[in-house]
Design an enzyme around this catalytic site. Sequence first.
Site, short mmCIF file in Angstrom:
data_model
loop_
_atom_site.label_atom_id
_atom_site.label_comp_id
_atom_site.label_asym_id
_atom_site.label_seq_id
_atom_site.Cartn_x
_atom_site.Cartn_y
_atom_site.Cartn_z
N TYR A 10 0.80 -1.24 -0.03
CA TYR A 10 0.16 -0.02 0.09
C TYR A 10 0.86 1.13 0.02
O TYR A 10 0.65 2.28 -0.61
CB TYR A 10 -0.80 -0.05 1.00
CG TYR A 10 -2.04 -1.09 1.14
CD1 TYR A 10 -2.09 -1.99 2.01
CD2 TYR A 10 -2.79 -1.01 0.05
CE1 TYR A 10 -3.15 -3.02 1.97
CE2 TYR A 10 -4.02 -1.92 0.12
CZ TYR A 10 -3.92 -2.96 0.87
OH TYR A 10 -5.07 -3.86 0.79
N GLU A 31 4.99 -30.26 16.61
CA GLU A 31 3.93 -29.79 15.50
C GLU A 31 2.62 -29.19 16.01
O GLU A 31 2.31 -28.00 15.73
CB GLU A 31 3.91 -30.76 14.68
CG GLU A 31 2.93 -30.43 13.18
CD GLU A 31 2.56 -31.53 12.32
OE1 GLU A 31 3.29 -32.75 12.40
OE2 GLU A 31 1.85 -31.19 11.39
#
Lengths: 369, 369
Positions: A106, A202
């Site tokens: 942006y 994990e």
Amino acid sequence: MSDNGSKQKKEHDSIAKEHLLGLTERLYNQFIDEVVPNVSLPSRTKANIEYSEKSDVWVYGDRESERSAKTVKGAFQLLKSAEAVDFLVNNHLDQGRGSTLRELYYISENWGIAKFREQPESDRLIEDLEIITGLQREYFHMRPEEDGATMFGPIKIREETKRGAREIHCQQDIGESGYQIPFNVENIEFLDHDAKFIIAIETGGMYARLIENGFDEKYNAILVHLKGQPARSTRRIIKRMNEELGIPVVVFTDGDPWSYRIYASIAYGAIKSAHLSEFMATPAAKFVGVQPSDIVEYELSTDKLTDKDIAALRSELSDPRFESDYWREQIQLQLDIRKKAEQQAFAGKGLDFVTDTYLPNRLGDMKII
Amino acid sequence: MSDNGSKQKKEHDSIAKEHLLGLTERLYNQFIDEVVPNVSLPSRTKANIEYSEKSDVWVYGDRESERSAKTVKGAFQLLKSAEAVDFLVNNHLDQGRGSTLRELYYISENWGIAKFREQPESDRLIEDLEIITGLQREYFHMRPEEDGATMFGPIKIREETKRGAREIHCQQDIGESGYQIPFNVENIEFLDHDAKFIIAIETGGMYARLIENGFDEKYNAILVHLKGQPARSTRRIIKRMNEELGIPVVVFTDGDPWSYRIYASIAYGAIKSAHLSEFMATPAAKFVGVQPSDIVEYELSTDKLTDKDIAALRSELSDPRFESDYWREQIQLQLDIRKKAEQQAFAGKGLDFVTDTYLPNRLGDMKII
């Protein structure tokens, strides 16, 4: 002592500024010398990914691609790079600010014709700058959207923040979810630890299981919740703890080919960020499980392999990161039994089985404990 | 003082035990009375979701479905419920343990014919128990996989953990990522605060932006990073802070229909957990933006609406949660301009625009500051 953190920050900012301005200086000098502005950098195609035997990580090979103002496309790329360097040096480094890749997209609205047409352009430009400067984007204060790991264990750190230094003991000073690492782990200084090893996990459920069962206390282990495919900051902090503190690292995931890749990205690097493998890979990291042989030995509850799983396993048979006898055997066994298992399947044998039996056995065999 | 936390924990455990055993007692008495065992509970189909005018949240209506041993399917459901209650009371409540939904699925391997055939069965059974007991599953020590929010602001909390109480000030005692809330926010006691309002933020980039720009300090705001669609613990802590401490809540998301639903899940509840709306919804929460009218007024960088976006907006025009004049106007405007914008698009106007201009204007109009 708290000067060390800010001192390092200043050093990093200084190095980053030097390298970024090095690029614009190069372009400037080319203009002066009446040379068509250009920069060469390693080609980022799959064909140019190599496995470095020497450092045991994925790196880019010799192929180069050129950004040159002799084409309109190349001229635009160089112009955008120069705008980005200007923004990064003046806003981030000189003013101690930071932005996300999304914000940078942006921000480019203000660059006239150099505005990014889409988000991936912004991402690729920052990758270019990483490769050209040889520095991680964290050095330019670029932040990611997603959080890195949480960790829990016998280690005390100092985090340098804009509001001052925070000393945090990762068992005593934090809540049950653990310490949330910042996006830039260069801001962390290790003060003290009692850890015998680091176990990178994990799933959130297994991380919580190990905390609840007191595994960190019993075995002097630092637990790191990877949150699936680990973020850069996660990989970087694991590497730093392993190399700066000499603490061994083991990785504990589900037993399927996607999870083996999680292990591989910690140990060897990821294809997408191959230029950073030497910053982020921990070649000494070892795989605990769930191994296909564990599925058989412990008679874990399983699911059938899907076609995609099978394709992924076959692909791993020819992936240099899995080239050892150990992996070939395990992958072949999994193709034979046609099953996969989750790490939380150990709960079927009781809430304490994973910490009383499985991990002690496995880590004992691996000579970690 | 630290007794209060453990005292509340004990109370909750006691209530949970009573309600869970209430179910098995009912079944037992039915056996004694030679009545075919059965339980009725509100039907969880979409047709039975109602918007409660009274409490301003989504709840289940009058339709009921029955679990009864007159069918084999019903008998199995009741048997599994009984096994689950046995596990939860003896392992979780009596021994102070917890598990994830995934672990519970594997634990059922030990229930003989009552074993779950697949993960969703385990999830639905726990939802049944929530509805039957009227208690959140956190009361039974069931934990989710995903983390809840991180928060940063002028509030001091005490978190009761298995290893003792932790007092944490959410600006002074934590790193730059903020305080990671635990999965069970009933373990948090609010000690002290200086907050004028809470701002719940969709994206990590905007959360980091507000921290970097010192927005929490300047406006005495508690920043809550929702991490997209908010977890239960996130919705619960926002509700608790609003109701127990009387602090107003505003929600700041991207400007698209999916993000408006994030706001709605905080303010009114989610269809999936409608039985818990009264625990987790914050009807007083207000929407800051990005409003479609902001997209126009600030000329933000936009993307075109996709067909799915348009369908979602049209669906919201007939969704009771968006039934006000305000929402109808905004949604109609967005359908007219056919654009959506991200919250980080404000970066296009400078890194400080969102905290120097947009938020102060908007919050001033809303009479929050």
